[in-house]
Design an enzyme around this catalytic site. Sequence first.
Site, PDB file in Angstrom:
ATOM      1  N   TYR A  59      50.273  41.710  47.416  1.00  0.00           N
ATOM      2  CA  TYR A  59      50.292  43.180  47.259  1.00  0.00           C
ATOM      3  C   TYR A  59      50.327  43.850  48.639  1.00  0.00           C
ATOM      4  CZ  TYR A  59      49.606  47.499  44.617  1.00  0.00           C
ATOM      5  OH  TYR A  59      49.768  48.742  44.047  1.00  0.00           O
TER       6      TYR A  59
ATOM      7  N   LYS B  34      47.410  52.128  48.658  1.00  0.00           N
ATOM      8  CA  LYS B  34      46.646  52.546  47.476  1.00  0.00           C
ATOM      9  C   LYS B  34      45.193  52.856  47.865  1.00  0.00           C
ATOM     10  CE  LYS B  34      49.734  52.162  44.083  1.00  0.00           C
ATOM     11  NZ  LYS B  34      50.394  53.368  43.560  1.00  0.00           N
TER      12      LYS B  34
HETATM   13  P1  NAD Z   1      58.634  52.337  38.232  1.00  0.00           P
HETATM   14  O1  NAD Z   1      59.566  51.564  39.081  1.00  0.00           O
HETATM   15  O2  NAD Z   1      59.002  52.542  36.816  1.00  0.00           O
HETATM   16  O3  NAD Z   1      58.268  53.741  38.881  1.00  0.00           O
HETATM   17  C1  NAD Z   1      58.211  53.946  40.270  1.00  0.00           C
HETATM   18  C2  NAD Z   1      58.832  55.303  40.503  1.00  0.00           C
HETATM   19  O4  NAD Z   1      58.734  55.670  41.892  1.00  0.00           O
HETATM   20  C3  NAD Z   1      60.328  55.321  40.151  1.00  0.00           C
HETATM   21  O5  NAD Z   1      60.577  56.301  39.177  1.00  0.00           O
HETATM   22  C4  NAD Z   1      61.006  55.694  41.464  1.00  0.00           C
HETATM   23  O6  NAD Z   1      62.128  56.513  41.279  1.00  0.00           O
HETATM   24  C5  NAD Z   1      59.862  56.448  42.146  1.00  0.00           C
HETATM   25  N1  NAD Z   1      60.100  56.592  43.587  1.00  0.00           N
HETATM   26  C6  NAD Z   1      60.087  55.639  44.553  1.00  0.00           C
HETATM   27  N2  NAD Z   1      60.448  56.188  45.741  1.00  0.00           N
HETATM   28  C7  NAD Z   1      60.652  57.513  45.523  1.00  0.00           C
HETATM   29  C8  NAD Z   1      61.064  58.603  46.336  1.00  0.00           C
HETATM   30  N3  NAD Z   1      61.319  58.475  47.637  1.00  0.00           N
HETATM   31  N4  NAD Z   1      61.189  59.835  45.754  1.00  0.00           N
HETATM   32  C9  NAD Z   1      60.951  60.022  44.439  1.00  0.00           C
HETATM   33  N5  NAD Z   1      60.567  59.014  43.609  1.00  0.00           N
HETATM   34  C10 NAD Z   1      60.428  57.771  44.144  1.00  0.00           C
HETATM   35  O7  NAD Z   1      57.244  51.523  38.341  1.00  0.00           O
HETATM   36  P2  NAD Z   1      55.771  51.821  37.798  1.00  0.00           P
HETATM   37  O8  NAD Z   1      55.110  50.493  37.825  1.00  0.00           O
HETATM   38  O9  NAD Z   1      55.802  52.598  36.547  1.00  0.00           O
HETATM   39  O10 NAD Z   1      55.137  52.673  38.983  1.00  0.00           O
HETATM   40  C11 NAD Z   1      54.533  53.942  38.795  1.00  0.00           C
HETATM   41  C12 NAD Z   1      53.228  54.013  39.567  1.00  0.00           C
HETATM   42  O11 NAD Z   1      52.276  53.155  38.923  1.00  0.00           O
HETATM   43  C13 NAD Z   1      53.297  53.553  41.012  1.00  0.00           C
HETATM   44  O12 NAD Z   1      52.461  54.369  41.802  1.00  0.00           O
HETATM   45  C14 NAD Z   1      52.718  52.152  40.948  1.00  0.00           C
HETATM   46  O13 NAD Z   1      52.177  51.714  42.179  1.00  0.00           O
HETATM   47  C15 NAD Z   1      51.642  52.377  39.911  1.00  0.00           C
HETATM   48  N6  NAD Z   1      51.083  51.167  39.321  1.00  0.00           N
HETATM   49  C16 NAD Z   1      51.892  50.230  38.742  1.00  0.00           C
HETATM   50  C17 NAD Z   1      51.331  49.096  38.178  1.00  0.00           C
HETATM   51  C18 NAD Z   1      52.204  48.041  37.542  1.00  0.00           C
HETATM   52  O14 NAD Z   1      51.723  46.924  37.329  1.00  0.00           O
HETATM   53  N7  NAD Z   1      53.449  48.343  37.209  1.00  0.00           N
HETATM   54  C19 NAD Z   1      49.937  48.924  38.181  1.00  0.00           C
HETATM   55  C20 NAD Z   1      49.142  49.897  38.757  1.00  0.00           C
HETATM   56  C21 NAD Z   1      49.716  51.027  39.334  1.00  0.00           C
END
Ligand code: NAD
Length: 266
Positions: free
Chosen positions: A155, A162
């Site tokens: 990570y 984070k």
């Molecule tokens: P995802 O890929 O579906 O979403 C990530 C989003 O970030 C995308 O829509 C992308 O367009 C956007 N993004 C990245 N760079 C950008 C920029 N410069 N301008 C505008 N938008 C931008 O993945 P996800 O897993 O749904 O991620 C959403 C959030 O959840 C993130 O913060 C991620 O760290 C967090 N998260 C994810 C998990 C997991 O296991 N998937 C767990 C905990 C937290």
Amino acid sequence: MQLMEGKNGVIMGIANDRSIAWGIAKSLAQEGAKMIFSYQSEAFLKRIKPLADSIGVVDLIECDASSDESIRSLFTKTNAKLGKIDFVVHAIAYSAKEELTGPYLNTSRANFLNTMDISCYSFTAMCKFSADYLSDNASLLTLTYIGAERVMPHYNVMGIAKAALDASIKYLAVDFGKRNIRVNGLSAGPVKTIASSGIDDFRYILKWNQYNAPLKRNTTLDDIGGCALFLLSDLSSGVTGEIVHVDSGYHVVGMKATDAPDISVV
Ligand code: NAD
């Protein structure tokens, strides 16, 4: 009376129907929320337009999280369309895939700064540029991960970003508290999305969670959507500066090194 009836908000971070932000949007729509979706760039529009249409989203607005101007314009346009804003969801993160593997020690300065900018600072910018348009009991939410609190294999710099995001939540909660505006984080368990697929060995993390978490299963978009609904509605009117874990593996210590030969099943 639905929980989000009469509430207007913005969802940032839907890339497709696996996105955590989409799970949240669906839960909010079921409870009567009126929403605008932002999308990163033209390339994402084709995929999210049908999703937005399926739940009656008011508008789709392009917003690059690395640009203050773009974030400012998102909230000006949202205010013009919806009036006062009652909630904002920030579900945005990015780091170069090549550095989400191996030792954290190898992180480059350029990717460290870019990861912090998009995955951490953009939440502060979102709060700053929406501030003038927020209603007096608005709720702001970002997405975080247990890798901020504990070392998770691969990570790396995202864990550092984070951790800074988690700290921002507390500072922003104090800044906004006098207006009765709440700021919280939802720490989601691992979910397969475009973003998480960039983390090396993510399938191992999913599998570990599935076998070892108290509920013996992985977190679903509905689990996350339900918790987000609580944090964004008046049900959580006294909750701010908090990070709520929707991660059934959170309490179990003992993630094995990723090169361990087998998966331990308890
Ligand atoms: P995802 O890929 O579906 O979403 C990530 C989003 O970030 C995308 O829509 C992308 O367009 C956007 N993004 C990245 N760079 C950008 C920029 N410069 N301008 C505008 N938008 C931008 O993945 P996800 O897993 O749904 O991620 C959403 C959030 O959840 C993130 O913060 C991620 O760290 C967090 N998260 C994810 C998990 C997991 O296991 N998937 C767990 C905990 C937290």
